[in-house]
Write an enzyme that holds these catalytic residues in place. Structure first.
Site, short mmCIF file in Angstrom:
data_model
loop_
_atom_site.label_atom_id
_atom_site.label_comp_id
_atom_site.label_asym_id
_atom_site.label_seq_id
_atom_site.Cartn_x
_atom_site.Cartn_y
_atom_site.Cartn_z
N PHE A 1 0.84 -1.20 0.00
CA PHE A 1 0.00 0.00 0.00
C PHE A 1 0.88 1.25 0.00
CE2 PHE A 1 -2.42 3.23 2.39
CZ PHE A 1 -3.66 3.17 1.77
N ASN B 1 -3.47 1.95 10.94
CA ASN B 1 -4.19 2.38 9.74
C ASN B 1 -4.60 1.11 9.02
OD1 ASN B 1 -5.25 3.59 7.48
ND2 ASN B 1 -3.26 4.05 6.56
N PRO B 2 -5.78 0.57 9.33
CA PRO B 2 -6.18 -0.73 8.78
C PRO B 2 -6.86 -0.57 7.41
CG PRO B 2 -7.88 0.10 10.22
CD PRO B 2 -6.81 1.17 10.18
C1 LIG Z 1 -4.31 0.78 4.65
S1 LIG Z 1 -2.86 -0.19 4.63
C2 LIG Z 1 -1.88 0.76 5.76
C3 LIG Z 1 -0.41 0.58 5.63
C4 LIG Z 1 0.42 1.59 6.46
N1 LIG Z 1 0.11 1.48 7.87
C5 LIG Z 1 0.16 3.00 6.01
O1 LIG Z 1 -0.46 3.75 6.75
O2 LIG Z 1 0.56 3.35 4.91
C6 LIG Z 1 -3.36 -1.60 5.59
C7 LIG Z 1 -2.31 -2.68 5.77
O3 LIG Z 1 -2.85 -3.70 6.61
C8 LIG Z 1 -2.44 -4.97 6.15
N2 LIG Z 1 -3.45 -5.94 6.66
C9 LIG Z 1 -4.70 -6.15 6.21
N3 LIG Z 1 -5.32 -7.05 6.98
C10 LIG Z 1 -4.43 -7.42 7.93
C11 LIG Z 1 -4.48 -8.34 9.03
N4 LIG Z 1 -5.60 -9.04 9.29
N5 LIG Z 1 -3.39 -8.48 9.81
C12 LIG Z 1 -2.26 -7.77 9.55
N6 LIG Z 1 -2.15 -6.88 8.53
C13 LIG Z 1 -3.23 -6.70 7.74
C14 LIG Z 1 -2.40 -4.83 4.65
O4 LIG Z 1 -1.57 -5.80 4.07
C15 LIG Z 1 -1.86 -3.40 4.51
O5 LIG Z 1 -0.46 -3.40 4.46
#
Ligand SMILES: C[S@@+](CC[C@H](N)C(=O)[O-])C[C@H]1O[C@@H](n2cnc3c(N)ncnc32)[C@H](O)[C@@H]1O
Length: 298
Positions: free
Chosen positions: A110, A205-206
């Site tokens: 992302f 930030n999910p």
């Molecule tokens: C919106 S991005 C945010 C990335 C970073 N924190 C940023 O702000 O740029 C959400 C991230 O959560 C990860 N992700 C999604 N579901 C997840 C889960 N159940 N456990 C861990 N990571 C997860 C995705 O792979 C992605 O990298």
């Protein structure tokens, strides 16, 4: 668009074809028009950043450049054509700016967004010297690494599930000695079990866009879906993250969670409904849209 579409300044034309140069101002104007026609949101800025990338200078120093050599024009033209196909600017540059950091980005991770700098800033302000900080859903590591860079934490743990994102996260985190990368699922209540009750600051930030929401081609085709979409109501990951935050935080510890602009009431309501948080606060982004919620563990 091809290189031939760029007019050549006769004043700059030299004796041999190889030395013909194109005025930068004209190349930028043509590129910006092409990007605008392709629906790119900030065509002029993108054109300037691509030109700066090709020339190996900062955007500000473009003012000192008069013209592009043929090989520079050809690289620039190719990058502009790819951007017009809505490949994210940051994928073309190979990096994304986030606060004071240049993070490596590309396929499978992302691209960090400017609005997330606000949540990171809130986290930095709340990180006391020596604090233990957890960044859930870390992606490139943007939030975790900004905290490590700008505050003075004792320990930063960055959690990510996607193998492709983890590769970028590990590369970006390599220069930061106090940052630990953990492969894990933030919906697992036993995640970081050894740290329960010991975390001072938890940031996340999910993925939070409700499934089916239309998104621009840069997002639909290049950001991983698991990074963007958060289930039918967009809260599928946020709900377990709130429960995990309550378990991980020490009494008095703080949590900050970014959310979709449709969740300005829902996420604070979920934090209140948990019953283990006080000082629940909603925060807007710079354009006045609801963007993140914070709270303190009782
Ligand atoms: C919106 S991005 C945010 C990335 C970073 N924190 C940023 O702000 O740029 C959400 C991230 O959560 C990860 N992700 C999604 N579901 C997840 C889960 N159940 N456990 C861990 N990571 C997860 C995705 O792979 C992605 O990298």
């Amino acid at each position: 668009m091809t290189s031939e579409d760029y007019a050549v300044d006769p004043d700059l034309e030299n004796t041999s074809r190889a030395s013909v140069r194109t005025p930068l101002s004209r190349a930028l104007a043509t590129a910006a028009a092409d990007l605008s026609a392709a629906g790119v949101e900030s065509p002029r800025v993108d054109a300037e950043l691509l030109a700066a990338h090709v020339l190996g200078v900062s955007r500000g120093r473009l003012l000192l450049v008069d013209a592009l050599r043929p090989e520079e024009l050809s690289r620039f033209t190719e990058l502009v054509a790819r951007r017009a196909r809505r490949i994210p600017l940051q994928h073309l540059l190979g990096t994304a700016a986030f606060r004071h950091l240049e993070l490596q980005v590309g396929d499978g991770v992302f691209v960090p967004r400017p609005e997330t700098e606000l949540l990171a800033g809130w986290g930095i302000e709340h990180t006391a010297r020596g604090a233990t900080v957890v960044d859930l859903c870390s992606g490139t590591g943007a939030i975790a690494l900004a905290v490590a860079d700008e505050a003075d934490p004792g320990r930063v743990v960055a959690v990510e599930r996607s193998p492709a994102a983890l590769a970028y996260l590990r590369r970006n985190a390599a220069p930061f000695a106090g940052v630990e990368v953990v492969e894990g699922d933030v919906t697992d209540p036993s995640l970081l079990a050894g740290m329960h009750g010991a975390v001072d600051v938890l940031l996340c930030n999910p993925p939070y866009v409700p499934d089916g929401t239309p998104v621009p081609p840069e997002v639909a085709e290049h950001d991983p879906a698991e990074a963007v979409f958060g289930g039918g109501d967009g809260l599928t990951v946020i709900r377990p993250v709130i429960a995990l935050a309550a378990a991980l935080l020490r009494p008095g510890g703080v949590v900050g969670i970014e959310h979709d602009d449709v969740h300005g009431e829902a996420v604070p309501a979920l934090l209140r409904a948990d019953g283990r948080f006080a000082e629940v606060t909603a925060h807007d982004d710079l354009s006045g849209r609801p963007r993140y919620a914070t709270a303190r563990r009782t």
